[in-house]
Design a protein around this motif. Sequence first.
Motif, PDB file in Angstrom:
ATOM      1  N   UNK A  89      34.248  21.278  14.928  1.00 62.46           N
ATOM      2  CA  UNK A  89      34.919  20.151  14.675  1.00 62.46           C
ATOM      3  C   UNK A  89      34.990  19.277  15.863  1.00 62.46           C
ATOM      4  N   UNK A  90      34.128  19.643  16.526  1.00 58.56           N
ATOM      5  CA  UNK A  90      33.942  18.397  17.666  1.00 58.56           C
ATOM      6  C   UNK A  90      33.533  16.727  17.394  1.00 58.56           C
ATOM      7  N   UNK A  91      33.635  15.690  17.622  1.00 56.57           N
ATOM      8  CA  UNK A  91      33.177  14.298  17.416  1.00 56.57           C
ATOM      9  C   UNK A  91      31.873  14.553  17.814  1.00 56.57           C
ATOM     10  N   UNK A  92      30.765  13.323  17.124  1.00 53.71           N
ATOM     11  CA  UNK A  92      29.714  13.626  18.098  1.00 53.71           C
ATOM     12  C   UNK A  92      29.367  14.257  18.892  1.00 53.71           C
ATOM     13  N   UNK A  93      29.197  15.675  18.544  1.00 53.79           N
ATOM     14  CA  UNK A  93      28.596  15.854  19.390  1.00 53.79           C
ATOM     15  C   UNK A  93      28.359  17.565  18.255  1.00 53.79           C
ATOM     16  N   UNK A  94      26.529  17.956  18.307  1.00 51.15           N
ATOM     17  CA  UNK A  94      26.365  18.820  16.974  1.00 51.15           C
ATOM     18  C   UNK A  94      26.204  20.089  17.504  1.00 51.15           C
ATOM     19  N   UNK A  95      26.264  21.247  16.679  1.00 52.88           N
ATOM     20  CA  UNK A  95      25.513  22.349  17.395  1.00 52.88           C
ATOM     21  C   UNK A  95      25.340  22.578  16.416  1.00 52.88           C
ATOM     22  N   UNK A  96      23.685  23.936  16.349  1.00 49.94           N
ATOM     23  CA  UNK A  96      22.994  25.100  15.544  1.00 49.94           C
ATOM     24  C   UNK A  96      22.798  25.754  16.232  1.00 49.94           C
ATOM     25  N   UNK A  97      22.422  27.073  15.066  1.00 44.76           N
ATOM     26  CA  UNK A  97      22.215  27.877  15.775  1.00 44.76           C
ATOM     27  C   UNK A  97      20.970  28.276  16.083  1.00 44.76           C
ATOM     28  N   UNK A  98      21.043  29.053  17.427  1.00 45.63           N
ATOM     29  CA  UNK A  98      18.827  29.481  17.489  1.00 45.63           C
ATOM     30  C   UNK A  98      19.370  30.962  17.795  1.00 45.63           C
ATOM     31  N   UNK A  99      18.165  31.689  18.015  1.00 50.81           N
ATOM     32  CA  UNK A  99      18.233  33.130  18.422  1.00 50.81           C
ATOM     33  C   UNK A  99      18.928  33.172  19.641  1.00 50.81           C
ATOM     34  N   UNK A 100      18.697  32.135  20.894  1.00 54.26           N
ATOM     35  CA  UNK A 100      19.869  33.010  21.813  1.00 54.26           C
ATOM     36  C   UNK A 100      21.377  32.474  21.780  1.00 54.26           C
ATOM     37  N   UNK A 101      21.702  31.368  21.089  1.00 55.89           N
ATOM     38  CA  UNK A 101      23.171  31.221  20.587  1.00 55.89           C
ATOM     39  C   UNK A 101      23.233  29.689  20.120  1.00 55.89           C
ATOM     40  N   UNK A 102      23.919  29.108  20.257  1.00 52.85           N
ATOM     41  CA  UNK A 102      24.659  27.458  19.474  1.00 52.85           C
ATOM     42  C   UNK A 102      23.965  26.842  20.401  1.00 52.85           C
ATOM     43  N   UNK A 103      23.501  26.095  20.170  1.00 54.50           N
ATOM     44  CA  UNK A 103      23.404  25.075  20.657  1.00 54.50           C
ATOM     45  C   UNK A 103      23.542  23.561  20.287  1.00 54.50           C
TER      46      UNK A 103
END
Length: 364
Positions: A89-103
């Motif tokens: 849902x975030x605007x102009x902030x993006x995240x991806x899955x890494x082995x340690x979690x969401x980054x």
Amino acid sequence: MNQTDDRTDGGFDGRFDSGGEPDRRTDGAPADVPAKPVWGAATGVGSMPGDDARETAKAVTGTFEDFPHLAELPARGPGADMIGRTAGLLVEVFARVEPSGWRIGDRPGRDTRRSRSWLGEDLDALEEFTQGYEGPLKIQVVGPWTLAASLELRNGESALSDPGACRDLAGSLLEGLTAHLADVRHRVPGARPVLQLDEPSLTAVLRGQIRTASGYRTHRAVDRQVVEDTLRQVMRANDGPALVHSCAPDVPFALLRRAEAEAVSFDFSLLTERDDDTIGEAVEGGVKLLAGVVPGTDAPLSDPGGSVMGIRTLWRRLGLDPGTLAESVVITPACGLAGASPAYARAAMEHCVRAARSLADNPE
């Protein structure tokens, strides 16, 4: 740490400001129109088992007829979990899955697209089964502090370590939530959205108990005034009621009341008599209690009256009028039902409805 202190030591002192404080209304209606009820007697917390959006929406809306919620289905995988769903849902902030979690990353990728796609499926299903519905509809997202504690920066540390990152996340969440709620209103025109911020990490953030990436240290406690101000601003994304949910121990009821939460959702079994004063003050101040009295994982279910006996006992202990129980308390599961079997999840929802009816019919 004393939960009644106005501030915790060592926290940052930044301020998040959305640039204005819109008026808060209970149902979005003009001032000269009588207010409609904005709370039902029972509802769910958020997550459900399985991966079928249509079947879930059908079960939720069919059981919680006067207070359905937009369910989450984390069994589908990353992007359907509470952090990934809100990150989408975030605007102009993006995240991806890494082995340690969401980054946090530089651009939207597969994980962002998947999160948004699943949310779209859930909204389509909800829209299908709420044709002609009028009443409260609960929408859940992760709150700014649990989000900051859970999302990693590019260096692998929690966003909680950086005051500027915390402010940026809160601002992005506010903007994304505003658009999300507008979409819900467009899809379900008769709905009056009730916004729930999921904050299971809130107490740990206030106490400086969130561990660093190394695991050997903890991040400094965040200033209580900053926490309060940020929660207040994000809740104002909704022009109707907003509440905070935490199924962790030691929910900071007093802080949430000051932050203008109109209700607090919590695991009733975790209450202690230490909470009595702040709960009594909250209820007398008009704060609604979403009391989680039904286990969130498969367990024997007592009779509905037995499930709410503890609430009646609390009311007597606080010296509150039993006649106010039905208007002050909404019955819910103790937490999300994602870890339950589908059969138990359906039984638990139905039990919540029956327990709420018992509380209204027999408050003494």
